[in-house]
Structures are given as C-alpha cells and as structure tokens.
Design an enzyme around this catalytic site. Sequence first.
Site, PDB file in Angstrom:
ATOM      1  N   SER A 139     -39.589   1.550 -26.413  1.00  0.00           N
ATOM      2  CA  SER A 139     -38.217   1.616 -25.914  1.00  0.00           C
ATOM      3  C   SER A 139     -37.288   1.532 -27.122  1.00  0.00           C
ATOM      4  O   SER A 139     -37.701   1.096 -28.205  1.00  0.00           O
ATOM      5  CB  SER A 139     -37.949   0.441 -24.960  1.00  0.00           C
ATOM      6  OG  SER A 139     -36.570   0.240 -24.753  1.00  0.00           O
ATOM      7  N   TYR A 152     -37.818  -9.202 -23.452  1.00  0.00           N
ATOM      8  CA  TYR A 152     -38.228  -7.799 -23.319  1.00  0.00           C
ATOM      9  C   TYR A 152     -38.204  -7.121 -24.685  1.00  0.00           C
ATOM     10  O   TYR A 152     -39.155  -6.435 -25.067  1.00  0.00           O
ATOM     11  CB  TYR A 152     -37.293  -7.078 -22.343  1.00  0.00           C
ATOM     12  CG  TYR A 152     -37.557  -5.597 -22.227  1.00  0.00           C
ATOM     13  CD1 TYR A 152     -38.691  -5.135 -21.567  1.00  0.00           C
ATOM     14  CD2 TYR A 152     -36.677  -4.663 -22.763  1.00  0.00           C
ATOM     15  CE1 TYR A 152     -38.938  -3.770 -21.454  1.00  0.00           C
ATOM     16  CE2 TYR A 152     -36.916  -3.296 -22.652  1.00  0.00           C
ATOM     17  CZ  TYR A 152     -38.054  -2.855 -22.000  1.00  0.00           C
ATOM     18  OH  TYR A 152     -38.301  -1.514 -21.893  1.00  0.00           O
TER      19      TYR A 152
END
Length: 293
Positions: A139, A152
């Site tokens: 990501s 995260y």
Amino acid sequence: MTKTVVVTGANRGIGLATALELARAGFDVIGTARSEEGARELHAGAERAGTRVRTVLLDVADATSTVRAFTEIAQMTGGGPWAVVNNAGHAQPGAVEDVDDEQVRAQLEVNLVAPARIARLVLPEMRRRRSGRIVNVSSIAGRVSMPMLGWYCASKQALETVSDALRMEVAPFGVQVVLIEPGSYGTGIWERGIASLPAREHSAYRKQYAAADEVLRGAGDLPGPRPVARAVLRALTARRPQPRCLVGSGARSTALLDALAPTAVADWAKSTAVGLRSGPPRAVRALERLRRR
C-alpha cells in the site's frame, strides 16, 4: 504450459479483480477464500466475467490452514504454483495507544507474517525449477505513515522491508519478488475496518474517530481496483518486472510529497487530514513571514 498463480483473499476487492484479470490473460488461477461462501463468491464473479478459476479454502492467519492449503495446491499443480500473489489483508484503524495487543497481533499476522509463511512454503519448488514470482500487495501506507493508522502502516512498511530482503535473497535462484503499492481504491477493506475501530468512549481521540467513521463510509465512492489488478498482471508478465510499483496518481503524489516536504509540513498536512490539527506548522508560518517582507 499454462502457468499457475495463487491469489490469496481472492473473493473480493483487489483479490477478486486480480484473479479475474489473470484468468482472462490465460493464467491458471487458484484463488483462496476463508469460507465456502467466499469461494462461491469467487466462482460467481468468474462466471459473470466469462472465465474460470479454481478455489482453495485458506485462512492466512492460521498456520495449520496455510500448510494444509498449500499442500493441496502442490497436489493440484504437480509440485507448486509458478507464482503467488499475497493479497489477503486486514486494516486496523485507531490511534497507536488505543489499539490493544490482540488487535496488533492480528494486524501483523495477516499483513506481515502470513506472506512470509507462504513464501517459505512455495520457495523450495520455485528454487528447484529456478523460476517463480512472489507478488506482495502492499500500500502507499508502506511508504507513508498516517496518524490514526499507525499499526496498519507498520504492518505494510514491515512487509516492504521483508520483501526487499527476500528479493535479494532469492534472485540468484531465478525467483523474482515484486511489491505493489496501491493508493486508495474501493475494495471494502476500510468499510470492514469500521467494525474494528477501538472503543472510543474514554479515548482522547473521540472526535477523530467520529470523523473516521464518515471517511470510511465514503470509501465506497472510490474507483474500482482494476488498475491494481493490471499492475499485478504486468508484474507477472514482464521479463524484468519493477521491484516496486506505485499504483495510481494519488499514491505517486503522496509518496513524492512525503519524500520532499519538510517533516513539520508533512506532519501538519497529515494531521490536518484526520482532524488532529487546524493551524499551519511553524515552518509554514515562517515562510509566510518571509514572503511578506
């Protein structure tokens, strides 16, 4: 001979888009799902797309399930797949101090430990063949840390570090490792993240969680994930794939701004985005004073 690619978490979002994209391109796709219902969703998606995929049940957070699934896959493929796309992921929102140990472990287990475990299972056969690819779906959070998403971001940045080491380790054996770094796409992962937001009644970040609820509910308006699937396809078909691939103008601009902006300015911009700050940082105020002179 048709090459077999395993795509984890293939019944929705990026995983589903990737499984269908690869199947349309002629790969033998084995998509994994955690449940029979998820497997049916994948088969239904393939049928609507006019293509075919095979399925295996797999919970990437469970070591026993993973060994069982890849033993089955080895039997289905005569030894093991040519490539694996580690797509299955989990998004744990929340301030660093509000996310408890169990949630932290779950976040790291799915996003970091699971891809490494899968690599450990498929590498012996890839090394024997002196051919294979491992594509890890990371990501933009693998490059840029954001407040209220610390754990995260930690999981994705750790995945990138491990992937970099793995890429160098396995290259002499003919195996290539690629990182895919998407920006924001409509995958459902953040809508599901609402359910795992920490209890907020006594949190110092109650206002930010209220704002996060609105942002997460609006995630369904994001563009679909096919650009990510196409990036994975390129990573599997290019003779010499790029080690890292940022997907989307948002990801590229965010990475560039975070790399070039002074830390104080980047901190202000990101904190403002989640409602932690409102005024410009000292560095920005100083520049404004200089311009007025």
